[in-house]
Design a protein around this motif. Sequence first.
Motif, PDB file in Angstrom:
ATOM      1  N   LEU A   1       0.566  -1.494   0.189  1.00 24.40           N
ATOM      2  CA  LEU A   1       0.008  -0.234   0.428  1.00 24.40           C
ATOM      3  C   LEU A   1       0.948   1.283   0.244  1.00 24.40           C
ATOM      4  O   LEU A   1       1.485   0.784   0.575  1.00 24.40           O
ATOM      5  N   PRO A   2       0.305   2.150  -0.901  1.00 26.12           N
ATOM      6  CA  PRO A   2       1.252   3.431  -0.292  1.00 26.12           C
ATOM      7  C   PRO A   2       1.438   3.549   0.926  1.00 26.12           C
ATOM      8  O   PRO A   2       0.179   3.849   2.170  1.00 26.12           O
ATOM      9  N   ALA A   3       2.245   5.518   0.943  1.00 27.27           N
ATOM     10  CA  ALA A   3       2.714   5.015   3.375  1.00 27.27           C
ATOM     11  C   ALA A   3       0.890   6.182   3.882  1.00 27.27           C
ATOM     12  O   ALA A   3       1.307   5.406   4.551  1.00 27.27           O
ATOM     13  N   ILE A   4       0.605   6.198   2.169  1.00 27.13           N
ATOM     14  CA  ILE A   4      -0.673   7.380   3.085  1.00 27.13           C
ATOM     15  C   ILE A   4      -1.553   6.352   3.852  1.00 27.13           C
ATOM     16  O   ILE A   4      -2.446   6.877   4.781  1.00 27.13           O
ATOM     17  N   ALA A   5      -1.498   4.802   2.656  1.00 25.63           N
ATOM     18  CA  ALA A   5      -2.874   4.319   3.396  1.00 25.63           C
ATOM     19  C   ALA A   5      -2.496   3.601   4.125  1.00 25.63           C
ATOM     20  O   ALA A   5      -3.385   3.061   5.137  1.00 25.63           O
ATOM     21  N   GLN A   6      -1.391   3.472   4.065  1.00 28.96           N
ATOM     22  CA  GLN A   6      -0.850   2.144   5.256  1.00 28.96           C
ATOM     23  C   GLN A   6      -0.910   3.474   7.087  1.00 28.96           C
ATOM     24  O   GLN A   6      -0.634   2.975   8.086  1.00 28.96           O
ATOM     25  N   LEU A   7      -0.471   4.911   6.541  1.00 30.71           N
ATOM     26  CA  LEU A   7      -0.786   5.512   8.224  1.00 30.71           C
ATOM     27  C   LEU A   7      -2.365   5.309   8.049  1.00 30.71           C
ATOM     28  O   LEU A   7      -3.135   5.747   9.711  1.00 30.71           O
ATOM     29  N   GLN A   8      -2.922   6.002   7.501  1.00 32.88           N
ATOM     30  CA  GLN A   8      -4.482   5.658   7.636  1.00 32.88           C
ATOM     31  C   GLN A   8      -5.289   4.350   7.941  1.00 32.88           C
ATOM     32  O   GLN A   8      -6.738   4.752   8.564  1.00 32.88           O
ATOM     33  N   ASP A   9      -4.893   3.282   7.660  1.00 36.56           N
ATOM     34  CA  ASP A   9      -5.308   1.971   7.662  1.00 36.56           C
ATOM     35  C   ASP A   9      -4.960   1.480   8.984  1.00 36.56           C
ATOM     36  O   ASP A   9      -5.426   0.724   9.841  1.00 36.56           O
ATOM     37  N   ASN A  10      -4.085   2.557   9.756  1.00 39.26           N
ATOM     38  CA  ASN A  10      -3.421   2.024  11.016  1.00 39.26           C
ATOM     39  C   ASN A  10      -4.195   1.786  12.242  1.00 39.26           C
ATOM     40  O   ASN A  10      -4.035   3.049  12.594  1.00 39.26           O
ATOM     41  N   PRO A  11      -4.557   0.924  13.066  1.00 36.10           N
ATOM     42  CA  PRO A  11      -5.529   0.510  13.535  1.00 36.10           C
ATOM     43  C   PRO A  11      -4.836   1.007  15.149  1.00 36.10           C
ATOM     44  O   PRO A  11      -5.333   1.573  16.014  1.00 36.10           O
ATOM     45  N   THR A  12      -3.232   0.723  15.055  1.00 33.15           N
ATOM     46  CA  THR A  12      -2.769   0.635  16.457  1.00 33.15           C
ATOM     47  C   THR A  12      -2.450   1.945  16.678  1.00 33.15           C
ATOM     48  O   THR A  12      -1.315   2.747  17.687  1.00 33.15           O
ATOM     49  N   GLU A  13      -2.017   3.108  15.810  1.00 33.06           N
ATOM     50  CA  GLU A  13      -1.131   4.630  15.526  1.00 33.06           C
ATOM     51  C   GLU A  13      -2.412   5.467  16.596  1.00 33.06           C
ATOM     52  O   GLU A  13      -3.876   5.650  16.770  1.00 33.06           O
ATOM     53  N   LYS A  14      -2.147   6.180  17.429  1.00 33.32           N
ATOM     54  CA  LYS A  14      -2.510   6.800  18.239  1.00 33.32           C
ATOM     55  C   LYS A  14      -2.147   8.571  18.536  1.00 33.32           C
ATOM     56  O   LYS A  14      -1.294   8.681  17.693  1.00 33.32           O
ATOM     57  N   ILE A  15      -3.440   9.341  18.699  1.00 33.59           N
ATOM     58  CA  ILE A  15      -3.045  11.022  18.381  1.00 33.59           C
ATOM     59  C   ILE A  15      -4.377  11.223  19.664  1.00 33.59           C
ATOM     60  O   ILE A  15      -4.860  10.557  19.952  1.00 33.59           O
ATOM     61  N   ASN A  16      -2.719  12.245  19.762  1.00 33.64           N
ATOM     62  CA  ASN A  16      -2.576  13.232  21.465  1.00 33.64           C
ATOM     63  C   ASN A  16      -3.061  14.127  20.646  1.00 33.64           C
ATOM     64  O   ASN A  16      -1.905  15.200  19.981  1.00 33.64           O
ATOM     65  N   GLN A  17      -4.501  15.086  20.852  1.00 32.27           N
ATOM     66  CA  GLN A  17      -4.703  16.156  20.748  1.00 32.27           C
ATOM     67  C   GLN A  17      -5.062  16.667  21.624  1.00 32.27           C
ATOM     68  O   GLN A  17      -5.468  16.756  23.285  1.00 32.27           O
ATOM     69  N   LEU A  18      -4.196  17.978  21.670  1.00 28.53           N
ATOM     70  CA  LEU A  18      -3.936  19.050  22.961  1.00 28.53           C
ATOM     71  C   LEU A  18      -4.104  20.407  22.784  1.00 28.53           C
ATOM     72  O   LEU A  18      -3.571  20.675  21.597  1.00 28.53           O
ATOM     73  N   ILE A  19      -4.480  21.655  23.591  1.00 28.14           N
ATOM     74  CA  ILE A  19      -4.742  22.706  23.188  1.00 28.14           C
ATOM     75  C   ILE A  19      -3.406  23.524  24.308  1.00 28.14           C
ATOM     76  O   ILE A  19      -3.710  22.919  25.429  1.00 28.14           O
ATOM     77  N   VAL A  20      -2.367  24.297  23.814  1.00 30.52           N
ATOM     78  CA  VAL A  20      -1.856  25.078  24.347  1.00 30.52           C
ATOM     79  C   VAL A  20      -1.120  26.149  24.530  1.00 30.52           C
ATOM     80  O   VAL A  20      -2.483  26.650  24.074  1.00 30.52           O
ATOM     81  N   TYR A  21      -1.443  26.864  26.404  1.00 30.22           N
ATOM     82  CA  TYR A  21      -1.519  28.163  26.484  1.00 30.22           C
ATOM     83  C   TYR A  21      -0.189  29.522  25.624  1.00 30.22           C
ATOM     84  O   TYR A  21       1.224  28.417  27.099  1.00 30.22           O
ATOM     85  N   GLY A  22      -0.547  30.668  25.547  1.00 28.97           N
ATOM     86  CA  GLY A  22       0.911  30.809  25.707  1.00 28.97           C
ATOM     87  C   GLY A  22       2.213  30.459  24.623  1.00 28.97           C
ATOM     88  O   GLY A  22       1.790  29.902  23.965  1.00 28.97           O
ATOM     89  N   ASP A  23       3.122  30.487  25.835  1.00 29.58           N
ATOM     90  CA  ASP A  23       4.447  30.305  25.633  1.00 29.58           C
ATOM     91  C   ASP A  23       4.649  28.134  25.700  1.00 29.58           C
ATOM     92  O   ASP A  23       5.883  28.029  26.045  1.00 29.58           O
ATOM     93  N   ASP A  24       3.824  27.373  26.403  1.00 30.89           N
ATOM     94  CA  ASP A  24       3.826  26.325  27.087  1.00 30.89           C
ATOM     95  C   ASP A  24       4.654  25.891  25.455  1.00 30.89           C
ATOM     96  O   ASP A  24       3.853  25.388  24.271  1.00 30.89           O
ATOM     97  N   PRO A  25       5.194  24.555  25.911  1.00 35.64           N
ATOM     98  CA  PRO A  25       5.344  23.537  24.730  1.00 35.64           C
ATOM     99  C   PRO A  25       4.726  21.990  24.517  1.00 35.64           C
ATOM    100  O   PRO A  25       4.174  22.134  24.904  1.00 35.64           O
ATOM    101  N   CYS A  26       5.160  21.835  22.508  1.00 37.11           N
ATOM    102  CA  CYS A  26       4.173  21.179  22.236  1.00 37.11           C
ATOM    103  C   CYS A  26       4.686  19.621  22.643  1.00 37.11           C
ATOM    104  O   CYS A  26       5.965  19.726  22.665  1.00 37.11           O
ATOM    105  N   PRO A  27       3.896  18.822  23.435  1.00 37.19           N
ATOM    106  CA  PRO A  27       4.953  17.426  22.813  1.00 37.19           C
ATOM    107  C   PRO A  27       5.407  16.788  21.349  1.00 37.19           C
ATOM    108  O   PRO A  27       4.974  16.782  21.254  1.00 37.19           O
ATOM    109  N   ALA A  28       6.431  16.261  22.568  1.00 41.51           N
ATOM    110  CA  ALA A  28       6.889  15.557  20.417  1.00 41.51           C
ATOM    111  C   ALA A  28       6.587  14.383  19.936  1.00 41.51           C
ATOM    112  O   ALA A  28       6.153  13.575  21.009  1.00 41.51           O
ATOM    113  N   SER A  29       6.028  14.682  18.897  1.00 39.89           N
ATOM    114  CA  SER A  29       5.642  13.010  18.339  1.00 39.89           C
ATOM    115  C   SER A  29       6.363  12.089  18.685  1.00 39.89           C
ATOM    116  O   SER A  29       7.212  12.152  18.701  1.00 39.89           O
ATOM    117  N   THR A  30       6.279  10.973  19.007  1.00 42.22           N
ATOM    118  CA  THR A  30       6.879   9.844  19.323  1.00 42.22           C
ATOM    119  C   THR A  30       6.221   8.761  17.452  1.00 42.22           C
ATOM    120  O   THR A  30       5.814   9.299  16.600  1.00 42.22           O
TER     121      THR A  30
END
Length: 181
Positions: free
Chosen positions: A3-32
Amino acid sequence: MPLPAIAQLQDNPTEKINQLIVYGDDPCPASTDGSITVCARKDESERFRIPKPLRDNPNASVNQGWTQRVKAYETVGAFGVNSCSPVGAGGATGCMSQLINSAYAEKKQGSDVQFGKLIEEERAKRLKTIDADTAAEQARVEVLEKEYEAKLKRERDGEPATTATPATSSPTTPLVAPPQP
């Protein structure tokens, strides 16, 4: 066929998506490797406030456009089936569809954080590196295959084997020995 790379990422059921709202100059955690972290940044002044969509009254006449006001006048005499009115037989049957339509319209017009777009942008960043890494690996494999084919041709022609190792091979990737007849 892989499969193309985009289809592999979208169909990956084990992929975890972390959605955060940060304020001001707070750092955003890096993706793993196993998760995508998406941060929406808001002003520091918004940290302890009620979210903006909940502050205003969306039904106030000041917040409605002319098209909505005209639609209100068009439905003054509407009654009967699918009209969402207490008048006539089946008048309440259209209430659910009106609620659904108004909810989708409100969501579409909302100015709140849209995590879907942020997730797509993060996936696009990952795909850029995946495609570049894949192209580099493919080029390296093709060079090794050509060297191997040249070696086999020299052996078939009876030329002496050279003792030099290919310059493009890396110590982490062992070369596979040809099968013995």
